[in-house]
Design an enzyme around this catalytic site. Structure first.
Site, PDB file in Angstrom:
ATOM      1  N   HIS A 202       0.802  -1.235   0.000  1.00 36.52           N
ATOM      2  CA  HIS A 202       0.000   0.000   0.000  1.00 36.52           C
ATOM      3  C   HIS A 202       0.827   1.274   0.000  1.00 36.52           C
ATOM      4  O   HIS A 202       0.268   2.368  -0.101  1.00 36.52           O
ATOM      5  CB  HIS A 202      -0.950   0.029   1.205  1.00 36.52           C
ATOM      6  CG  HIS A 202      -0.260   0.338   2.506  1.00 36.52           C
ATOM      7  ND1 HIS A 202       0.366  -0.620   3.256  1.00 36.52           N
ATOM      8  CD2 HIS A 202      -0.082   1.503   3.164  1.00 36.52           C
ATOM      9  CE1 HIS A 202       0.882  -0.063   4.332  1.00 36.52           C
ATOM     10  NE2 HIS A 202       0.645   1.224   4.302  1.00 36.52           N
TER      11      HIS A 202
HETATM   12  C1  UD1 Z   1      -2.068   5.897   5.314  1.00 36.23           C
HETATM   13  C2  UD1 Z   1      -0.775   6.472   5.882  1.00 36.23           C
HETATM   14  C3  UD1 Z   1       0.304   5.397   5.855  1.00 36.23           C
HETATM   15  C4  UD1 Z   1      -0.158   4.138   6.556  1.00 36.23           C
HETATM   16  C5  UD1 Z   1      -1.504   3.676   5.998  1.00 36.23           C
HETATM   17  C6  UD1 Z   1      -2.034   2.527   6.830  1.00 36.23           C
HETATM   18  C7  UD1 Z   1      -0.478   8.872   5.455  1.00 36.23           C
HETATM   19  C8  UD1 Z   1       0.243   9.878   4.659  1.00 36.23           C
HETATM   20  N1  UD1 Z   1      -0.311   7.592   5.086  1.00 36.23           N
HETATM   21  O1  UD1 Z   1      -1.813   5.563   3.953  1.00 36.23           O
HETATM   22  O2  UD1 Z   1       1.457   5.887   6.531  1.00 36.23           O
HETATM   23  O3  UD1 Z   1       0.804   3.137   6.374  1.00 36.23           O
HETATM   24  O4  UD1 Z   1      -2.448   4.755   6.062  1.00 36.23           O
HETATM   25  O5  UD1 Z   1      -2.942   1.757   6.123  1.00 36.23           O
HETATM   26  O6  UD1 Z   1      -1.153   9.205   6.385  1.00 36.23           O
HETATM   27  N2  UD1 Z   1      -9.041   4.676   0.707  1.00 36.23           N
HETATM   28  C9  UD1 Z   1     -10.283   4.099   0.599  1.00 36.23           C
HETATM   29  N3  UD1 Z   1     -10.958   3.810   1.739  1.00 36.23           N
HETATM   30  C10 UD1 Z   1     -10.465   4.037   2.991  1.00 36.23           C
HETATM   31  C11 UD1 Z   1      -9.195   4.624   3.091  1.00 36.23           C
HETATM   32  C12 UD1 Z   1      -8.494   4.935   1.945  1.00 36.23           C
HETATM   33  O7  UD1 Z   1     -10.779   3.868  -0.498  1.00 36.23           O
HETATM   34  O8  UD1 Z   1     -11.140   3.720   3.983  1.00 36.23           O
HETATM   35  C13 UD1 Z   1      -8.283   4.961  -0.521  1.00 36.23           C
HETATM   36  C14 UD1 Z   1      -8.587   6.338  -1.099  1.00 36.23           C
HETATM   37  O9  UD1 Z   1      -8.561   6.248  -2.487  1.00 36.23           O
HETATM   38  C15 UD1 Z   1      -7.409   7.153  -0.624  1.00 36.23           C
HETATM   39  C16 UD1 Z   1      -6.273   6.130  -0.619  1.00 36.23           C
HETATM   40  O10 UD1 Z   1      -6.888   4.917  -0.256  1.00 36.23           O
HETATM   41  O11 UD1 Z   1      -7.137   8.260  -1.455  1.00 36.23           O
HETATM   42  C17 UD1 Z   1      -5.145   6.469   0.327  1.00 36.23           C
HETATM   43  O12 UD1 Z   1      -5.641   6.651   1.654  1.00 36.23           O
HETATM   44  P1  UD1 Z   1      -4.841   7.577   2.705  1.00 36.23           P
HETATM   45  O13 UD1 Z   1      -5.469   7.469   4.028  1.00 36.23           O
HETATM   46  O14 UD1 Z   1      -4.634   8.933   2.148  1.00 36.23           O
HETATM   47  O15 UD1 Z   1      -3.398   6.925   2.736  1.00 36.23           O
HETATM   48  P2  UD1 Z   1      -2.988   5.406   2.932  1.00 36.23           P
HETATM   49  O16 UD1 Z   1      -2.365   4.948   1.675  1.00 36.23           O
HETATM   50  O17 UD1 Z   1      -4.109   4.635   3.494  1.00 36.23           O
HETATM   51  N1  UDP Z   2      -3.877  -5.505   8.768  1.00 38.26           N
HETATM   52  C1  UDP Z   2      -5.174  -5.995   8.938  1.00 38.26           C
HETATM   53  N2  UDP Z   2      -5.870  -6.364   7.825  1.00 38.26           N
HETATM   54  C2  UDP Z   2      -5.354  -6.281   6.564  1.00 38.26           C
HETATM   55  C3  UDP Z   2      -4.037  -5.780   6.419  1.00 38.26           C
HETATM   56  C4  UDP Z   2      -3.339  -5.389   7.551  1.00 38.26           C
HETATM   57  O1  UDP Z   2      -5.666  -6.098  10.054  1.00 38.26           O
HETATM   58  O2  UDP Z   2      -6.043  -6.638   5.609  1.00 38.26           O
HETATM   59  C5  UDP Z   2      -3.138  -5.089   9.979  1.00 38.26           C
HETATM   60  C6  UDP Z   2      -1.746  -5.668  10.098  1.00 38.26           C
HETATM   61  O3  UDP Z   2      -1.785  -6.961  10.654  1.00 38.26           O
HETATM   62  C7  UDP Z   2      -1.080  -4.632  11.011  1.00 38.26           C
HETATM   63  C8  UDP Z   2      -1.690  -3.343  10.548  1.00 38.26           C
HETATM   64  O4  UDP Z   2      -2.914  -3.692   9.902  1.00 38.26           O
HETATM   65  O5  UDP Z   2      -1.451  -4.846  12.360  1.00 38.26           O
HETATM   66  C9  UDP Z   2      -0.756  -2.673   9.599  1.00 38.26           C
HETATM   67  O6  UDP Z   2      -1.393  -1.641   8.952  1.00 38.26           O
HETATM   68  P1  UDP Z   2      -0.943  -1.070   7.536  1.00 38.26           P
HETATM   69  O7  UDP Z   2      -0.109  -2.072   6.837  1.00 38.26           O
HETATM   70  O8  UDP Z   2      -2.162  -0.588   6.889  1.00 38.26           O
HETATM   71  O9  UDP Z   2      -0.090   0.211   7.948  1.00 38.26           O
HETATM   72  P2  UDP Z   2       1.443   0.438   8.371  1.00 38.26           P
HETATM   73  O10 UDP Z   2       1.779  -0.444   9.498  1.00 38.26           O
HETATM   74  O11 UDP Z   2       2.286   0.218   7.153  1.00 38.26           O
HETATM   75  O12 UDP Z   2       1.462   1.891   8.727  1.00 38.26           O
END
Ligand code: UD1
Ligand code: UDP
Length: 348
Positions: A202
């Site tokens: 992601h």
């Molecule tokens: C964010 C964090 C990242 C973290 C991740 C955990 C920032 C800059 N990044 O990244 O550090 O590792 O969360 O998962 O804060 N979207 C959906 N539904 C949702 C959420 C997101 O469709 O419920 C899609 C949208 O298109 C959105 C994209 O995912 O634009 C990115 O979501 P965003 O929260 O901006 O960043 P993450 O990639 O989730």
């Molecule tokens: N995770 C989850 N379901 C999923 C993918 C990840 O519960 O489908 C959990 C994972 O086990 C970990 C956390 O989400 O505890 C990690 O989140 P993510 O990878 O979104 O963010 P990051 O740690 O990179 O910020």
């Protein structure tokens, strides 16, 4: 004491659940939970509140997705309003997302003390939005809770000796707490009943670069076992034009308990997630990290984690490694949550 907690993204719900449980057993602390709404899909948000028994947020700011500036600014404005009316003694933030920096900035400008859980992590890559969020949050926080000694040392190098403390990692507490519970109810045989690798992707640096994303999917397609991929919505939306074969089994994002079971039953992990690299280490599953660097350098010892970037051949090659040495404990004793609350009570 009134603590306001700001969460918004999936990993923060998991981390906040640990501290929430400790607060509930501690006299004299009231917690106000503020959800920015950064993650909002049911399987990215509500499922964690339900499974981990986190109370319903007192505020859901419904900020949603957007460009960094707009998303962070909207959070800042809405968090500020809540803090002005709630007047907490302390604001707690977790990790390195836009919700983290927005919470810390809103509070510090109102002269509300800020505590940062998972402080001191550095990738030394300022192209990552997370790196900027961490540096800024650490520099304006009053209390810095470092999950590892390495993170504490980095904070000391940045002159935070007085206000930085080693506590251990709340995600380690979480795995210890939930892995026995997860084993009971969650049946993953409907997802897979053969040997598999578990993968997640992601990170912006991978999803927003078609070449890198294709190279990752090429590796998944060439792997010698099925690759189960609970796919983050960000990546799902960027899959058009990316080729892969039937070796890759894409599923919807899963809840935390199901994820623990998927990790437990996997052969190896392929990921660009920070949290999952650690969980692989905690659960003694070899990890291949699809990034060019890692903040979690402790996991590299003993061949438990390889940072390979997105080179297809290297990824496939590292899947063949089966030589590991014994792990050392780096992430505390499973009581990081208790230590954090103790320190807050002592220092406030
Ligand atoms: C964010 C964090 C990242 C973290 C991740 C955990 C920032 C800059 N990044 O990244 O550090 O590792 O969360 O998962 O804060 N979207 C959906 N539904 C949702 C959420 C997101 O469709 O419920 C899609 C949208 O298109 C959105 C994209 O995912 O634009 C990115 O979501 P965003 O929260 O901006 O960043 P993450 O990639 O989730
Ligand atoms: N995770 C989850 N379901 C999923 C993918 C990840 O519960 O489908 C959990 C994972 O086990 C970990 C956390 O989400 O505890 C990690 O989140 P993510 O990878 O979104 O963010 P990051 O740690 O990179 O910020």
């Amino acid at each position: 004491m009134k603590i306001a907690t700001v969460v918004g993204a999936r990993p923060q719900f998991i981390k906040a659940a640990v501290i929430n449980r400790v607060i509930n057993r501690t006299n004299g602390i009231e917690e106000i939970l503020i959800h920015t709404g950064q993650h909002y899909d049911e399987n990215m948000s509500k499922i964690f509140f339900d499974e981990l028994e986190i109370p319903k947020p007192n505020y859901n700011l419904e900020v949603g997705s957007g460009l960094h500036g707009k998303q962070t600014a909207t959070m800042l404005e809405r968090i500020e309003n809540v803090l002005i009316s709630e007047k907490p003694d302390l604001l707690l933030v977790y990790g390195d997302t836009n919700s983290t920096i927005a919470g810390a900035l809103a509070a510090t400008k109102l002269h509300i003390k800020v505590a940062h859980v998972e402080a001191g992590l550095r990738s030394f890559n300022k192209k990552m939005p997370e790196e900027i969020n961490r540096i800024v949050t650490d520099s304006i926080s009053d209390m810095l809770f470092a999950p590892t000694q390495n993170a504490l040392n980095l904070l000391k190098l940045e002159n935070h000796s007085e206000n930085a403390f080693f506590t251990g990692d709340v995600m380690f507490d979480s795995i210890l707490h939930y892995s026995s519970i997860a084993g009971k109810g969650q049946d993953i045989s409907k997802i897979i009943n053969e040997d598999y690798y578990l993968a997640t992707v992601h990170r912006a640096e991978n999803t927003d670069d078609k070449q890198r994303l294709q190279a990752i999917f090429d590796a998944f397609s060439q792997a010698d076992k099925k690759v189960i991929l609970p796919l983050h919505p960000r990546t799902q939306k960027l899959l058009e034009g990316i080729n892969f074969n039937e070796n890759v089994k894409i599923i919807e994002p899963v809840g935390y308990l199901e994820m623990i079971n998927l990790i437990k039953n996997s052969n190896k992990i392929l990921t660009d997630s920070g949290g999952l690299q650690k969980e692989a280490f905690f659960m003694k599953k070899p990890c291949i990290t699809l990034r060019d660097e890692t903040e979690w350098v402790e996991t590299l010892q003993g061949n438990w984690n390889f940072v390979v970037g997105t080179d297809t051949e290297k990824i496939v090659e590292k899947l063949k490694n089966n030589h590991f040495s014994e792990q050392k404990s780096h992430f505390g004793d499973g009581k990081a949550g208790e230590k954090i609350i103790e320190l807050i009570l002592q220092k406030m």
